[in-house]
Scaffold this motif. Structure first.
Motif, PDB file in Angstrom:
ATOM      1  N   ILE A   1       0.857  -1.183   0.000  1.00 57.00           N
ATOM      2  CA  ILE A   1       0.000   0.000   0.000  1.00 57.00           C
ATOM      3  C   ILE A   1       0.892   1.231   0.000  1.00 57.00           C
ATOM      4  CG2 ILE A   1      -1.822   1.256   1.229  1.00 57.00           C
ATOM      5  CD1 ILE A   1      -2.685  -1.377   2.473  1.00 57.00           C
ATOM      6  N   GLY A   2       0.584   2.200  -0.840  1.00 51.92           N
ATOM      7  CA  GLY A   2       1.383   3.405  -0.951  1.00 51.92           C
ATOM      8  C   GLY A   2       1.182   4.354   0.217  1.00 51.92           C
ATOM      9  N   VAL A   3       2.116   5.303   0.337  1.00 46.88           N
ATOM     10  CA  VAL A   3       2.062   6.264   1.436  1.00 46.88           C
ATOM     11  C   VAL A   3       0.815   7.136   1.343  1.00 46.88           C
ATOM     12  CG1 VAL A   3       3.240   8.219   2.517  1.00 46.88           C
ATOM     13  CG2 VAL A   3       4.569   6.276   1.685  1.00 46.88           C
TER      14      VAL A   3
ATOM     15  N   MET B   1      -1.959   7.573   4.277  1.00 45.45           N
ATOM     16  CA  MET B   1      -2.364   8.858   4.840  1.00 45.45           C
ATOM     17  C   MET B   1      -3.876   9.045   4.742  1.00 45.45           C
ATOM     18  SD  MET B   1       0.326  10.315   6.038  1.00 45.45           S
ATOM     19  CE  MET B   1      -0.212  12.019   6.202  1.00 45.45           C
ATOM     20  N   ALA B   2      -4.462   8.593   3.637  1.00 49.22           N
ATOM     21  CA  ALA B   2      -5.906   8.722   3.470  1.00 49.22           C
ATOM     22  C   ALA B   2      -6.655   7.878   4.501  1.00 49.22           C
ATOM     23  CB  ALA B   2      -6.308   8.317   2.058  1.00 49.22           C
ATOM     24  N   VAL B   3      -6.164   6.653   4.740  1.00 49.45           N
ATOM     25  CA  VAL B   3      -6.800   5.790   5.733  1.00 49.45           C
ATOM     26  C   VAL B   3      -6.685   6.399   7.129  1.00 49.45           C
ATOM     27  CG1 VAL B   3      -6.665   3.549   6.894  1.00 49.45           C
ATOM     28  CG2 VAL B   3      -6.512   3.670   4.399  1.00 49.45           C
ATOM     29  N   LEU B   4      -5.494   6.881   7.489  1.00 42.55           N
ATOM     30  CA  LEU B   4      -5.300   7.474   8.810  1.00 42.55           C
ATOM     31  C   LEU B   4      -6.139   8.732   8.987  1.00 42.55           C
ATOM     32  CD1 LEU B   4      -1.422   7.092   9.241  1.00 42.55           C
ATOM     33  CD2 LEU B   4      -3.233   5.585  10.062  1.00 42.55           C
ATOM     34  N   ALA B   5      -6.188   9.559   7.953  1.00 47.02           N
ATOM     35  CA  ALA B   5      -6.988  10.787   8.032  1.00 47.02           C
ATOM     36  C   ALA B   5      -8.469  10.473   8.161  1.00 47.02           C
ATOM     37  CB  ALA B   5      -6.732  11.656   6.803  1.00 47.02           C
ATOM     38  N   GLY B   6      -8.895   9.367   7.554  1.00 49.64           N
ATOM     39  CA  GLY B   6     -10.300   8.994   7.622  1.00 49.64           C
ATOM     40  C   GLY B   6     -10.773   8.631   9.014  1.00 49.64           C
ATOM     41  N   HIS B   7      -9.823   8.323   9.906  1.00 47.02           N
ATOM     42  CA  HIS B   7     -10.197   7.970  11.280  1.00 47.02           C
ATOM     43  C   HIS B   7     -10.016   9.132  12.245  1.00 47.02           C
ATOM     44  CE1 HIS B   7     -10.895   3.602  10.834  1.00 47.02           C
ATOM     45  NE2 HIS B   7     -10.050   3.708   9.818  1.00 47.02           N
TER      46      HIS B   7
ATOM     47  N   THR C   1     -12.506  12.560   4.101  1.00 40.76           N
ATOM     48  CA  THR C   1     -11.609  12.213   2.996  1.00 40.76           C
ATOM     49  C   THR C   1     -12.323  11.456   1.887  1.00 40.76           C
ATOM     50  OG1 THR C   1     -10.983  10.160   4.129  1.00 40.76           O
ATOM     51  CG2 THR C   1      -9.608  12.117   4.515  1.00 40.76           C
ATOM     52  N   GLY C   2     -13.650  11.435   1.960  1.00 39.76           N
ATOM     53  CA  GLY C   2     -14.400  10.710   0.945  1.00 39.76           C
ATOM     54  C   GLY C   2     -14.465   9.224   1.260  1.00 39.76           C
TER      55      GLY C   2
ATOM     56  N   ALA D   1     -13.527   5.544   1.618  1.00 37.01           N
ATOM     57  CA  ALA D   1     -12.237   4.863   1.707  1.00 37.01           C
ATOM     58  C   ALA D   1     -12.343   3.448   1.163  1.00 37.01           C
ATOM     59  CB  ALA D   1     -11.766   4.828   3.158  1.00 37.01           C
ATOM     60  N   ASP D   2     -11.221   2.944   0.655  1.00 34.27           N
ATOM     61  CA  ASP D   2     -11.143   1.563   0.217  1.00 34.27           C
ATOM     62  C   ASP D   2     -11.251   0.657   1.440  1.00 34.27           C
ATOM     63  OD1 ASP D   2      -9.754  -1.045  -0.387  1.00 34.27           O
ATOM     64  OD2 ASP D   2      -9.667  -0.131  -2.383  1.00 34.27           O
ATOM     65  N   ARG D   3     -12.268  -0.190   1.476  1.00 32.29           N
ATOM     66  CA  ARG D   3     -12.522  -0.989   2.679  1.00 32.29           C
ATOM     67  C   ARG D   3     -11.402  -1.985   2.935  1.00 32.29           C
ATOM     68  NH1 ARG D   3     -18.506  -3.304   3.007  1.00 32.29           N
ATOM     69  NH2 ARG D   3     -17.645  -3.831   5.063  1.00 32.29           N
ATOM     70  N   LEU D   4     -10.821  -2.554   1.881  1.00 26.89           N
ATOM     71  CA  LEU D   4      -9.731  -3.507   2.063  1.00 26.89           C
ATOM     72  C   LEU D   4      -8.503  -2.806   2.648  1.00 26.89           C
ATOM     73  CD1 LEU D   4      -8.496  -6.306   1.751  1.00 26.89           C
ATOM     74  CD2 LEU D   4      -7.902  -5.710  -0.627  1.00 26.89           C
ATOM     75  N   GLN D   5      -8.144  -1.658   2.083  1.00 24.03           N
ATOM     76  CA  GLN D   5      -7.005  -0.912   2.597  1.00 24.03           C
ATOM     77  C   GLN D   5      -7.255  -0.444   4.030  1.00 24.03           C
ATOM     78  OE1 GLN D   5      -6.146   2.237  -0.157  1.00 24.03           O
ATOM     79  NE2 GLN D   5      -5.284   0.872  -1.706  1.00 24.03           N
ATOM     80  N   ASP D   6      -8.459  -0.017   4.317  1.00 28.38           N
ATOM     81  CA  ASP D   6      -8.795   0.419   5.665  1.00 28.38           C
ATOM     82  C   ASP D   6      -8.650  -0.727   6.660  1.00 28.38           C
ATOM     83  OD1 ASP D   6     -10.189   2.704   7.311  1.00 28.38           O
ATOM     84  OD2 ASP D   6     -11.234   0.846   7.848  1.00 28.38           O
ATOM     85  N   THR D   7      -9.101  -1.912   6.284  1.00 27.57           N
ATOM     86  CA  THR D   7      -8.991  -3.078   7.172  1.00 27.57           C
ATOM     87  C   THR D   7      -7.536  -3.450   7.400  1.00 27.57           C
ATOM     88  OG1 THR D   7     -11.130  -3.943   6.427  1.00 27.57           O
ATOM     89  CG2 THR D   7      -9.613  -5.498   7.471  1.00 27.57           C
ATOM     90  N   ILE D   8      -6.741  -3.469   6.318  1.00 28.40           N
ATOM     91  CA  ILE D   8      -5.337  -3.868   6.443  1.00 28.40           C
ATOM     92  C   ILE D   8      -4.555  -2.879   7.294  1.00 28.40           C
ATOM     93  CG2 ILE D   8      -3.190  -4.176   5.153  1.00 28.40           C
ATOM     94  CD1 ILE D   8      -4.870  -5.310   2.855  1.00 28.40           C
ATOM     95  N   ILE D   9      -4.726  -1.588   7.004  1.00 23.60           N
ATOM     96  CA  ILE D   9      -3.926  -0.577   7.709  1.00 23.60           C
ATOM     97  C   ILE D   9      -4.436  -0.367   9.129  1.00 23.60           C
ATOM     98  CG2 ILE D   9      -3.266   1.867   7.755  1.00 23.60           C
ATOM     99  CD1 ILE D   9      -1.789   0.234   5.698  1.00 23.60           C
ATOM    100  N   TRP D  10      -5.724  -0.081   9.283  1.00 25.23           N
ATOM    101  CA  TRP D  10      -6.228   0.346  10.585  1.00 25.23           C
ATOM    102  C   TRP D  10      -6.414  -0.812  11.562  1.00 25.23           C
ATOM    103  CZ3 TRP D  10      -6.267   4.861  12.813  1.00 25.23           C
ATOM    104  CH2 TRP D  10      -6.999   5.040  13.985  1.00 25.23           C
ATOM    105  N   LYS D  11      -6.872  -1.952  11.089  1.00 27.74           N
ATOM    106  CA  LYS D  11      -7.198  -3.045  11.995  1.00 27.74           C
ATOM    107  C   LYS D  11      -6.079  -4.067  12.169  1.00 27.74           C
ATOM    108  CE  LYS D  11     -12.198  -2.806  11.260  1.00 27.74           C
ATOM    109  NZ  LYS D  11     -13.414  -3.561  10.871  1.00 27.74           N
ATOM    110  N   ILE D  12      -5.153  -4.135  11.194  1.00 28.67           N
ATOM    111  CA  ILE D  12      -4.121  -5.172  11.263  1.00 28.67           C
ATOM    112  C   ILE D  12      -2.729  -4.573  11.455  1.00 28.67           C
ATOM    113  CG2 ILE D  12      -3.029  -7.077  10.024  1.00 28.67           C
ATOM    114  CD1 ILE D  12      -5.694  -7.550   8.602  1.00 28.67           C
ATOM    115  N   ARG D  13      -2.305  -3.743  10.511  1.00 29.75           N
ATOM    116  CA  ARG D  13      -0.904  -3.312  10.540  1.00 29.75           C
ATOM    117  C   ARG D  13      -0.627  -2.215  11.555  1.00 29.75           C
ATOM    118  NH1 ARG D  13       0.782  -3.116   4.102  1.00 29.75           N
ATOM    119  NH2 ARG D  13       0.409  -5.346   3.678  1.00 29.75           N
ATOM    120  N   LEU D  14      -1.479  -1.210  11.669  1.00 30.81           N
ATOM    121  CA  LEU D  14      -1.189  -0.088  12.546  1.00 30.81           C
ATOM    122  C   LEU D  14      -1.076  -0.513  14.008  1.00 30.81           C
ATOM    123  CD1 LEU D  14      -0.642   2.905  12.851  1.00 30.81           C
ATOM    124  CD2 LEU D  14      -3.116   3.288  12.978  1.00 30.81           C
ATOM    125  N   PRO D  15      -2.032  -1.269  14.570  1.00 33.68           N
ATOM    126  CA  PRO D  15      -1.837  -1.691  15.968  1.00 33.68           C
ATOM    127  C   PRO D  15      -0.616  -2.575  16.150  1.00 33.68           C
ATOM    128  CG  PRO D  15      -3.759  -2.766  14.992  1.00 33.68           C
ATOM    129  CD  PRO D  15      -3.341  -1.703  14.042  1.00 33.68           C
TER     130      PRO D  15
END
Length: 359
Positions: A49-51, A55-61, A67-68, A70-84
């Motif tokens: 996933i690109g930077v 940033m869009a996923v993080l800003a969305g939370h 931010t309009g 969001a891609d649900r797959l990217q949101d799940t990967i970044i916010w629920k799996i990788r970020l924590p």
């Protein structure tokens, strides 16, 4: 505007004002590097996933930011799996590293790590007990934390003599208590079924497989509070590093401060180990690297070690995720990378003692 220029001038003059100001430069650089590493870790994996998308996923939370869609797959990967997972890796790395620096300063021994007082063996026994006996009323994490703290308390009580706690006695007591708990772990492994035995082995090798926001919420506040407390009294740790006799001659009672530092470092280490298992070498290697880079002054050594530990563990966890399709336990990577690097440091730079001398 004039006030802003005044503060900017003060900051610039502080950075240029002698060795203390200059020591903030590598610490600031490591803070920036840690942010870069965090974004690299968030972008790396089986699904790149690109930077901009991160940033869009993080800003969305962020509340109030639109931010309009969001891609649900990217949101799940970044916010629920990788970020924590990445935040937990950074927090645990910082906890183990600054706890190692505190223990080395208290015991005036550069070969001490956060597990010296039996924390790892006590936590391993608690986790193994929870895995083998799932009907136990406490969770695996709670049992690991409780027995880690119990091991240190037993070592402290065993080493007390005439109202004092000699360093040598405390280290020997930690080795004894650790050996006893290791034997208990061996008994539980012998009695465990195959599935439970496999789970115990994976826990002992450490890993962030199941990291979530709940783990971050449990670990991060404890580590942050203990870090701030230790940093606030870091000059007393400098005096303790000179020895008990010198500390008393300078007006510092060694026993209360020794207890304070050991309890604080134990608390940070125990909560980290209970969440992710035993991760070796971080608490031994990072204080060494920080001491060689910035000197033995604990006012700067402790934050430097914490930053290096966070960087190192985020890097190792990213390797654990991307090297092969099946995730590698992070304890294997920290051991393979840490042992040769520490050998290189010792051969090329020598050992800087916690009190400041160079061997």
């Amino acid at each position: 505007m004039m006030k802003s220029f005044f503060y900017l001038f003060r900051l610039r003059s502080f950075f240029q004002a002698g060795p203390e100001g200059r020591r903030l430069v590598p610490i600031t650089g490591l803070c920036i590097l840690l942010v870069v590493f965090l974004f690299l870790a968030l972008s790396s994996g089986a699904y790149d996933i690109g930077v901009r998308e991160i940033m869009a996923v993080l800003a969305g939370h962020i509340p109030g930011v639109d931010t309009g869609p969001a891609d649900r797959l990217q949101d799940t990967i970044i916010w629920k799996i990788r970020l924590p997972r990445v935040l937990l890796a950074a927090t645990v790395g910082a906890a183990l590293a600054f706890s190692g620096a505190v223990f080395q300063g208290c015991f005036r021994n550069p070969l001490v790590d956060p597990y010296i007082l039996g924390i790892s063996s006590g936590a391993a026994f608690g986790a193994a007990l929870g895995i083998v006996m799932p009907a136990f009323p406490l969770s695996v994490q709670a049992l690991a934390f409780g027995f880690a703290f119990a091991a240190v308390a037993a070592a402290w009580g065993l080493s007390r003599h005439n109202g004092q706690t000699p360093v040598i006695m405390l280290i020997l007591a930690g080795i004894i208590i650790g050996s006893v708990f290791s034997a208990f772990v061996g008994i539980l492994k012998y009695l465990a079924e195959d599935a439970a035995l496999r789970e115990i082995v994976f826990w002992l090798m450490g890993g962030f497989y199941y990291a979530g926001w709940r783990d971050v919420a449990l670990v991060a506040p404890v580590v942050t509070i203990t870090f701030v407390l230790v940093l606030a009294f870091s000059w007393q740790l400098n005096i303790l590093s000179m020895g008990d006799t010198e500390a008393r001659s300078l007006g510092v009672a060694p026993e209360p401060f020794k207890l304070f530092f050991i309890v604080s470092a134990t608390l940070a280490t125990a909560v980290a180990v209970s969440a992710v298992g035993i991760i070796p070498w971080v608490g031994l290697m990072m204080p060494h690297a920080a001491r060689l880079m910035i000197g033995p002054d604990n006012r700067f050594l402790i934050p430097m070690a914490a930053l290096l530990g966070a960087l190192y563990l985020v890097f190792c966890d990213t390797l654990a995720r991307i090297l092969v399709s099946a995730e590698i336990p992070i304890g294997i990577i920290t051991s393979l990378a840490g042992a040769p690097y520490l050998f290189y440091l010792l051969r090329s730079k020598g050992v800087v003692q916690p009190g400041g001398s160079h061997a």
